[in-house]
Structures are given as C-alpha cells and as structure tokens.
Design a protein around this motif. Sequence first.
Motif, PDB file in Angstrom:
ATOM      1  N   ILE A 240       2.318  15.365  -8.100  1.00  0.00           N
ATOM      2  CA  ILE A 240       3.024  16.649  -8.141  1.00  0.00           C
ATOM      3  C   ILE A 240       4.016  16.678  -9.297  1.00  0.00           C
ATOM      4  N   GLN A 241       4.153  15.552  -9.999  1.00  0.00           N
ATOM      5  CA  GLN A 241       5.078  15.454 -11.145  1.00  0.00           C
ATOM      6  C   GLN A 241       6.504  15.881 -10.760  1.00  0.00           C
ATOM      7  N   SER A 242       6.907  15.413  -9.570  1.00  0.00           N
ATOM      8  CA  SER A 242       8.247  15.751  -9.070  1.00  0.00           C
ATOM      9  C   SER A 242       8.539  14.856  -7.878  1.00  0.00           C
ATOM     10  N   GLY A 243       9.793  14.376  -7.793  1.00  0.00           N
ATOM     11  CA  GLY A 243      10.144  13.527  -6.652  1.00  0.00           C
ATOM     12  C   GLY A 243      11.047  12.388  -7.061  1.00  0.00           C
ATOM     13  N   HIS A 244      11.286  11.498  -6.111  1.00  0.00           N
ATOM     14  CA  HIS A 244      12.285  10.437  -6.297  1.00  0.00           C
ATOM     15  C   HIS A 244      11.655   9.066  -6.072  1.00  0.00           C
ATOM     16  N   PRO A 245      11.110   8.454  -7.122  1.00  0.00           N
ATOM     17  CA  PRO A 245      10.460   7.152  -6.925  1.00  0.00           C
ATOM     18  C   PRO A 245      11.440   6.015  -6.576  1.00  0.00           C
TER      19      PRO A 245
ATOM     20  N   LYS B 230       0.827  -1.218   0.000  1.00  0.00           N
ATOM     21  CA  LYS B 230       0.000   0.000   0.000  1.00  0.00           C
ATOM     22  C   LYS B 230       0.861   1.268   0.000  1.00  0.00           C
ATOM     23  N   PHE B 231       1.914   1.243   0.791  1.00  0.00           N
ATOM     24  CA  PHE B 231       2.809   2.413   0.857  1.00  0.00           C
ATOM     25  C   PHE B 231       3.391   2.701  -0.522  1.00  0.00           C
ATOM     26  N   ARG B 232       3.812   1.637  -1.215  1.00  0.00           N
ATOM     27  CA  ARG B 232       4.399   1.827  -2.558  1.00  0.00           C
ATOM     28  C   ARG B 232       3.385   2.509  -3.477  1.00  0.00           C
ATOM     29  N   ILE B 233       2.149   2.034  -3.421  1.00  0.00           N
ATOM     30  CA  ILE B 233       1.100   2.608  -4.278  1.00  0.00           C
ATOM     31  C   ILE B 233       0.902   4.085  -3.951  1.00  0.00           C
ATOM     32  N   ASP B 234       0.772   4.393  -2.666  1.00  0.00           N
ATOM     33  CA  ASP B 234       0.496   5.786  -2.271  1.00  0.00           C
ATOM     34  C   ASP B 234       1.667   6.714  -2.570  1.00  0.00           C
ATOM     35  N   VAL B 235       2.875   6.192  -2.407  1.00  0.00           N
ATOM     36  CA  VAL B 235       4.063   7.008  -2.695  1.00  0.00           C
ATOM     37  C   VAL B 235       4.130   7.326  -4.191  1.00  0.00           C
ATOM     38  N   LEU B 236       3.878   6.318  -5.021  1.00  0.00           N
ATOM     39  CA  LEU B 236       3.921   6.558  -6.477  1.00  0.00           C
ATOM     40  C   LEU B 236       2.815   7.528  -6.892  1.00  0.00           C
ATOM     41  N   LYS B 237       1.645   7.391  -6.288  1.00  0.00           N
ATOM     42  CA  LYS B 237       0.541   8.304  -6.617  1.00  0.00           C
ATOM     43  C   LYS B 237       0.899   9.743  -6.237  1.00  0.00           C
ATOM     44  N   ALA B 238       1.516   9.887  -5.069  1.00  0.00           N
ATOM     45  CA  ALA B 238       1.861  11.238  -4.598  1.00  0.00           C
ATOM     46  C   ALA B 238       2.936  11.866  -5.496  1.00  0.00           C
TER      47      ALA B 238
ATOM     48  N   ALA C 111      -3.842  11.936   7.672  1.00  0.00           N
ATOM     49  CA  ALA C 111      -3.858  10.955   6.581  1.00  0.00           C
ATOM     50  C   ALA C 111      -3.858  11.631   5.219  1.00  0.00           C
ATOM     51  N   ASP C 112      -4.532  12.780   5.106  1.00  0.00           N
ATOM     52  CA  ASP C 112      -4.648  13.401   3.783  1.00  0.00           C
ATOM     53  C   ASP C 112      -3.451  14.296   3.439  1.00  0.00           C
ATOM     54  N   SER C 113      -2.440  14.346   4.328  1.00  0.00           N
ATOM     55  CA  SER C 113      -1.321  15.254   4.065  1.00  0.00           C
ATOM     56  C   SER C 113      -0.501  14.823   2.853  1.00  0.00           C
ATOM     57  N   MET C 114      -0.580  13.529   2.492  1.00  0.00           N
ATOM     58  CA  MET C 114       0.192  13.041   1.343  1.00  0.00           C
ATOM     59  C   MET C 114      -0.167  13.814   0.064  1.00  0.00           C
ATOM     60  N   ASP C 115      -1.443  14.298  -0.002  1.00  0.00           N
ATOM     61  CA  ASP C 115      -1.876  15.050  -1.184  1.00  0.00           C
ATOM     62  C   ASP C 115      -1.166  16.394  -1.308  1.00  0.00           C
ATOM     63  N   THR C 116      -0.513  16.829  -0.229  1.00  0.00           N
ATOM     64  CA  THR C 116       0.130  18.149  -0.252  1.00  0.00           C
ATOM     65  C   THR C 116       1.630  18.050  -0.530  1.00  0.00           C
ATOM     66  N   LEU C 117       2.130  16.835  -0.741  1.00  0.00           N
ATOM     67  CA  LEU C 117       3.573  16.627  -0.937  1.00  0.00           C
ATOM     68  C   LEU C 117       4.167  17.632  -1.926  1.00  0.00           C
ATOM     69  N   ARG C 118       5.221  18.327  -1.491  1.00  0.00           N
ATOM     70  CA  ARG C 118       5.979  19.260  -2.340  1.00  0.00           C
ATOM     71  C   ARG C 118       5.157  20.467  -2.811  1.00  0.00           C
ATOM     72  N   ARG C 119       3.944  20.636  -2.268  1.00  0.00           N
ATOM     73  CA  ARG C 119       3.136  21.779  -2.680  1.00  0.00           C
ATOM     74  C   ARG C 119       3.354  22.950  -1.730  1.00  0.00           C
ATOM     75  N   ILE C 120       2.943  24.126  -2.169  1.00  0.00           N
ATOM     76  CA  ILE C 120       3.143  25.333  -1.360  1.00  0.00           C
ATOM     77  C   ILE C 120       2.362  25.223  -0.052  1.00  0.00           C
ATOM     78  N   ASP C 121       2.949  25.719   1.035  1.00  0.00           N
ATOM     79  CA  ASP C 121       2.347  25.719   2.377  1.00  0.00           C
ATOM     80  C   ASP C 121       2.168  24.312   2.968  1.00  0.00           C
ATOM     81  N   SER C 122       2.888  23.337   2.455  1.00  0.00           N
ATOM     82  CA  SER C 122       2.702  21.963   2.922  1.00  0.00           C
ATOM     83  C   SER C 122       3.608  21.627   4.094  1.00  0.00           C
ATOM     84  N   LEU C 123       3.144  20.698   4.931  1.00  0.00           N
ATOM     85  CA  LEU C 123       3.989  20.105   5.970  1.00  0.00           C
ATOM     86  C   LEU C 123       5.033  19.196   5.335  1.00  0.00           C
TER      87      LEU C 123
END
Lengths: 312, 274
Positions: free
Chosen positions: B29-34, B17-25, B90-102
């Motif tokens: 954002i079209q940016s990151g290190h899979p 599940k983690f792999r799926i959610d990480v790839l989705k995130a 739980a929903d913070s993953m949707d904010t990955l690398r976005r402005i004002d994100s944790l």
Amino acid sequence: MAKAIREVYGTVLAELGEKNSDIVVLDADLSGSTKSAIFGKAHPERFFNMGIAEANMVATASGLATTGKIPFVNTFTAFLSTLGLLAIRAQICYGNLNVKLGGAYCGTSAAFDGSSHHATEDIAIMRSLPNMTVLAPSDAESTRWVTQFAVEHQGPVYLRLSRDVYPDLYAPGTKFECGRGAIVREGSDVTVIACGLLVHKAIEAAEILAERGISVRVVDMYSIKPIDSELILKCAQETGAIVCAEEHNIYGGLGGAVSEVLAWGGASAVTEFVGIQDTFTESGPYSQLLKKYGLDAQGVIAGIEKVLARKK
Amino acid sequence: MSLTPERAAELRELCRKFRIDVLKAIHGIQSGHPGGSLSVCEILTLLYQERMNIDGKNPDDPDRDRLVLCKGHAAPMLYKNLIEKGFLPADSMDTLRRIDSLLQGHPSIHTPGVEMSTGPLGIGLSAAQGMAMGLKLSGSSARVYAILGDGELNEGTAWEAVMSAPKFKLSNLTAVVDYNRVQLDGTTDEIMPLGDLPAKWAAFNWNVIECDGHSLEELSEAFDAAEAYKEGPSVIIAHTVKGRGVSFMEGKAAWHGKAIPDEDLAAALKELEV
C-alpha cells in the motif's frame, strides 16, 4: 417549585444505580460540585474518583464500557468537552461505546469562576461527533428523564447540566422522547426555540410581550441531537419567524442545529439568534452575567423584536 | 507457564513469517509504519499465540483476556496476530489501509479481535485500566495488556493513567513499554529524553520488570512475574530495537513511518527469508 439541576441529577443517578448494578460513576475531584458524590455515597464500590485528570477519566470510561458497565463521567463541561474530547471522539463516539457524559456547570452557571469555567462551545463540540446524542434538560422532571434515558440508550450520550436552580416546567410523569421538542407555550407571531435556562427566559419574555399584543410560541428543544426537524419546520411555517435562544455561543449550538433544519427544509422563516455573541465571558453574579450577555428575558425580547422587524 | 524450547522455536518461526508479511503489506500500500511493527513483534506474538485466553470463534467471551495496542501505528503486526488466531480472514492483510477494508491504518474497535480503537497516543493505557476495573468489578479473572510505545510516554495523559492504576490495585493489568528508543523525528534522547524510565514507573508504585523484548524466553518469564504480582499493576520495560530483523531499518527513525521502496523490500526479504 424549583430545583437545582445538579442536585436532581445526582439523586436520580443514585436511584438508578440501585436498580442497575452495571452503572458506574467517575468524577475528577469535583463530585461535591457535580453531585455525583450522591451516587458515590450510595454505591461506593461503583464510584471512582479519578483525581484531577479528565482525559484519563474519560478514556478509562471507554474501557469500562467494553466490559458491559454503563459509565457516567462527571466534571465541569468546560473541561469535559475540551480535555476529555480526544477520548470522546477517538474511542467513545468512534466505537459507539456506551459511555454517558455528565457535563456539569453548563453555560455561564459557574458564574463567579469566570470564562475559564464557563461552557459556551460544548453543544457545538458534542453535536459535531457522529453517534453522539445531545440532551439539555430544562427542569427537574426533564433532568430525571435525560438521566434515565442515558441508562437505557445504547451509545454515547452528552447531558448538558446546569449548576443552577430551574423552575419546574413539566408535571411528574411527563412523557419525553429523544429527537422530540415540546411546545411549552402556544403562540402565533414568532417561535422561540430554546434549551435549558433560556426556555424559562423565553417564557418570561413571552409573558411580557403578551401584554403588548405579541403572541410568542416557546419550544423546549431538550433533544438537540437528534433534533425535532418536524417541529422546527412546523413552527417556521405557522409563525414565520424563529428565534433561537441558548446559553452558548451563537455559532454551532442549538441555533446552528435549527438553522440547518430550516435550510434543508427550505423554510422561509426569518431567524435570529440569542446567545453569547462569539465572545468570551467573565466573572460575576449569575443574574448580572445573564443580563450583560443578553441571556435574560430582555435579551430574548430584543431577539424577538429584531426578528419581527424583519418579518414585516 | 514456562516456554518449552520447541514452542519457543515455533514462535520464533512465526515471528519471522509475521515480519515478512507485515513488510509486504506495508510495501503493497506504500504507506504504514514498519519500524514499530517490527520492534513489537515478539511481544504481540507471545501474548496472542501463547499466553492470552482468547478464541477467534468466540470474540465476545466476557472472560477473555484483552490487549490494547496503545501504540496503534504498529497495527499491521496486530492484524497478523489476529489473522493467525482466526479473528480475521487470512487474505485480509492484502486490504490493509485500502478503501472498504476491515484493516484500518490504526486499530478500530469495529475490527474483530481489536479491543479498543487507538492511534492518538497517550489514552490507550487509560482504556486498558478501565477494562481492568470493569473485569475486577465483575469478578472476572481475565487479564488486560496495554502495549505502549516509548515516544507515547511524551504524552502527559499516559502518566495520568500511570498514576491512577496503582490506586485501584489493578493486579490484572500489565503494561508493556516497547522501549526501542526511537520515535518519528529522531531518538527518544534527542526528541524528549525519558530519563530513568524504570525508576519513574516504580515511583508511581508499579511493579517494574525489565527484559529483552525480542527474547521470547525473557518475555515469558516477565509475564509470569507480572501475573504473580498481586499488589497492583506491573509494567514490563521491554528493551527492543526499532526495525528489528532488517539490518538497514534497525534503530533508524527514518523507518518509523516510511513507505518501503521495491528494492528495500527485496533486500529486507532476502535477510528474513534465509
């Protein structure tokens, strides 16, 4: 009286360690020079010699700070502000971690060792970092205060410490304040805003110029960040001419900090800069280096003459 | 602390599940290190979900175990683990690398559960060492884990910490090398050969343990062995596969830090969701 700043620092640190068991001290195989060894001898269980590995030392201090310790990191600041900079920026300042950076042998005080061991850009480097406090003591009493302040203040503090002996300037028990400077000599024609050794050179210059009828005010700007904007603007208004004097490159250091305040404050004072003229230094006896690079009383006088010529 | 087959199965499912959610995130954002997030999945998941003494409701407990993700670019897999432990919504993953994100691109100490800011390579192990020194000085029995990349070992500063931790006999410190043998520009052999990695750590007086970094059972035994060693720090050289779990990403340097196109995400999810 005059005391070696490094000796005072090491002694005060050991005393503070007596009262506060959270203080831990790290050095990179220079504890005999930085005088952190005085702490090491008094509190061996809280002293860590990290070997000649400055980057590792500074990053280790980051980790120590997260466990509630108050790490004091020590080495020549020529290395601290360069090799140590990655962790200072990315871990300590970014995280506002409670690490204290003892920058030993500031300016050209490592005299004979040459340019490689002189620190002439460290103020510029340190003061550009968010969360950093930058303090530069000018005598034994102010060294005692900056060291104590560093323990009490929550967050990163950079102490710009000299190898050299500075004459006493302040009486025991003088009250200092972070974000404040002190007028150490009154005057009305021009203000020299100096830090560290150059405070003494400015006082010397003021005494010489007094005989020529020129009245020079001297400010010891021991707190470089935060800086005393109020005092700078007051001096600009009252004397109309400012000379910044520091054992540092004329770019980005105390002179830069003062200029920012003058610009923001809309001050109309003419300004000159006494410091190392954007060049590398060399080996030699300390007094001869100070003379050659214009960091002695004559250098300050030259700056004052320049600024007064422009003031007219 | 042996891993029961039931618990291992649960953790394996969590990893999927983690792999799926990480790839989705990362796709979102079209940016990151899979690549590196997938290779470190089992290491982080076993530590966070099974072994470490941590509590999302008491993040400042002085006796908590600590983990420094030295290879900070694998941040998304760290965030998934912190969310699972209740440190982050739980929903913070949707904010990955976005402005004002944790959730910053690389771990920030200002994010709940993150113990040290990382990103610049080569200084995370030093920070973990400092934590271990501080905890030891305070008489705490907490443990410190430092998760390093193999490319990170190109950094000379990493070896400064490898040299110093044994001096201070930090038996409360365990380093893990996510040895996936691929870095940004190519394989570790092409870019900067690491030579005999276990022998190098051993020469610096570390207790060296090797295992399959995707086997929860082998990792579990390795961490047991590290905990049992009292003479100084231990390192687990975890043999892993970059991009593990998605066939077309596995072992490919191209997937170190690449945005995931829509069709590749669909193909990856197809593999992971079966």
